[in-house]
Design a protein around this motif. Sequence first.
Motif, PDB file in Angstrom:
ATOM      1  N   ARG A   3       6.844   5.638  -0.585  1.00 56.36           N
ATOM      2  CA  ARG A   3       5.751   5.563  -1.571  1.00 56.36           C
ATOM      3  C   ARG A   3       6.121   4.635  -2.732  1.00 56.36           C
ATOM      4  O   ARG A   3       5.311   3.806  -3.161  1.00 56.36           O
ATOM      5  CB  ARG A   3       5.444   6.964  -2.108  1.00 56.36           C
ATOM      6  N   GLU A   4       7.334   4.769  -3.236  1.00 52.48           N
ATOM      7  CA  GLU A   4       7.762   3.942  -4.352  1.00 52.48           C
ATOM      8  C   GLU A   4       7.852   2.474  -3.937  1.00 52.48           C
ATOM      9  O   GLU A   4       7.502   1.569  -4.707  1.00 52.48           O
ATOM     10  CB  GLU A   4       9.112   4.427  -4.879  1.00 52.48           C
ATOM     11  N   ALA A   5       8.299   2.215  -2.712  1.00 50.17           N
ATOM     12  CA  ALA A   5       8.409   0.839  -2.236  1.00 50.17           C
ATOM     13  C   ALA A   5       7.042   0.166  -2.175  1.00 50.17           C
ATOM     14  O   ALA A   5       6.881  -0.973  -2.632  1.00 50.17           O
ATOM     15  CB  ALA A   5       9.079   0.814  -0.866  1.00 50.17           C
ATOM     16  N   VAL A   6       6.045   0.853  -1.628  1.00 50.05           N
ATOM     17  CA  VAL A   6       4.713   0.248  -1.536  1.00 50.05           C
ATOM     18  C   VAL A   6       4.115   0.073  -2.924  1.00 50.05           C
ATOM     19  O   VAL A   6       3.447  -0.935  -3.210  1.00 50.05           O
ATOM     20  CB  VAL A   6       3.799   1.082  -0.621  1.00 50.05           C
ATOM     21  N   ARG A   7       4.356   1.023  -3.817  1.00 52.98           N
ATOM     22  CA  ARG A   7       3.880   0.873  -5.199  1.00 52.98           C
ATOM     23  C   ARG A   7       4.467  -0.387  -5.833  1.00 52.98           C
ATOM     24  O   ARG A   7       3.773  -1.170  -6.478  1.00 52.98           O
ATOM     25  CB  ARG A   7       4.267   2.106  -6.019  1.00 52.98           C
ATOM     26  N   ARG A   8       5.767  -0.591  -5.625  1.00 50.63           N
ATOM     27  CA  ARG A   8       6.411  -1.788  -6.172  1.00 50.63           C
ATOM     28  C   ARG A   8       5.875  -3.057  -5.524  1.00 50.63           C
ATOM     29  O   ARG A   8       5.690  -4.087  -6.198  1.00 50.63           O
ATOM     30  CB  ARG A   8       7.929  -1.707  -5.962  1.00 50.63           C
ATOM     31  N   MET A   9       5.670  -3.014  -4.210  1.00 54.06           N
ATOM     32  CA  MET A   9       5.140  -4.189  -3.516  1.00 54.06           C
ATOM     33  C   MET A   9       3.767  -4.563  -4.071  1.00 54.06           C
ATOM     34  O   MET A   9       3.451  -5.741  -4.274  1.00 54.06           O
ATOM     35  CB  MET A   9       5.074  -3.918  -2.012  1.00 54.06           C
ATOM     36  N   ALA A  10       2.935  -3.553  -4.327  1.00 55.32           N
ATOM     37  CA  ALA A  10       1.602  -3.812  -4.880  1.00 55.32           C
ATOM     38  C   ALA A  10       1.708  -4.434  -6.265  1.00 55.32           C
ATOM     39  O   ALA A  10       0.885  -5.302  -6.636  1.00 55.32           O
ATOM     40  CB  ALA A  10       0.801  -2.514  -4.926  1.00 55.32           C
TER      41      ALA A  10
END
Length: 399
Positions: free
Chosen positions: A389-396
């Motif tokens: 979840r944190e990785a996708v948030r950062r990617m966004a």
Amino acid sequence: MRTTGMDDQADRDTPGGRPPNPLTRCTLEDLRRRTSAKWRAYDPDVLPLWVAEMDVPVAEPVAEAVQEALRRGDTGYPAGPDEYADALDGFARRRWDWEFPASRTALVPDVMLGVVEMLKLVTSPGDAVVVNAPVYTPFYQFVTHMDRRVVEAPLDAAGRLDPATLESAFTRATGGGRRAAYLLCSPHNPTGTVHTADELAQVAALAGAFGVRVVADEIHAPLVLPGARHVPYLSVPGGETGFSLMSASKAWNLAGLKAALAVAGSGAAEELAALPEEVSHGPSHVGIIAHAAALRHATGWLDSLLAGLADNRALLAELLARHLPEVRCIPGEGTFLAWLDCRGLGLGDDPAAAFLERGRVALNSGPAFGTGGAGHARLNLATSPEILREAVRRMASAV
């Protein structure tokens, strides 16, 4: 000698007989203490979802086997392929209804070095090796390093093998009467495609018609998610002249304990028997002990992992739809990898560079996977839902 009756006992960590999801057992703080490549290649503020290491603890039956070997000082040279072959044969019988004799196996240090040795048996310098782009980047590196030519046969738009494209590649590869090989990735890395029995039978028929020898990298074979099934290449009609490379390293996160097995089809046994004896010196004896324990006694752990990976794959689809709807990802049926089509984000040929620089998330760069890789990135799903979840948030945030 095959050990029986221990799978359920060794894996019974919960009342239901299956260990808890291994992907939820390690905190980020735990993982940051690791010294392997995944956790040391980037700065501490980067979330590493790149190299194919999993964020899991070692399965208890494997840890016990290694600890027992250390306690008794059993840290010498490997004795031969029988222990590994017996464990893998038992696993293959249970999972894939496929069996093979130990006499058609050889120990190799790891799958890629085994691939190199199989290619040396059936090709010469200057010959061609066909690969299905986009594909695992070391295929290009190892093949060219051994003085062979890479001929690409790209996957189709759905990420599947295309017989017409493969036939064209075989025609080019065998031009002038030269020998050629086909390095098959099954299941496919990076797309997670699980090839069907019909697709593999077509491969075998084409290879037979052109005299192309098939070497199958099946390192991800145990990592096929619920609802799909791995078909060993050597089990399909016409696969008898092929070679398979298998290992427990990916499915049980044992890359640091070197060991793998080369298996020959019935029509390739004599060639495998000609493998230089010194090749078998590369595997680790403790690695063989660990891999055999995984294949025999940690299948419940594997099933829990597969369930967790299926959950993570669904979670990734949900997160992308919410935060990065321009990113396309065809859900793979195997491996713990996700192949992200980021061309809709306008980040250029290498979106992984932008995710790293602006989002502090490390993915694998798509262009390194060959034709079809531009505008893509490979993401490692084998982590906790919280990290995902944190990785996708950062990617966004990087877009």
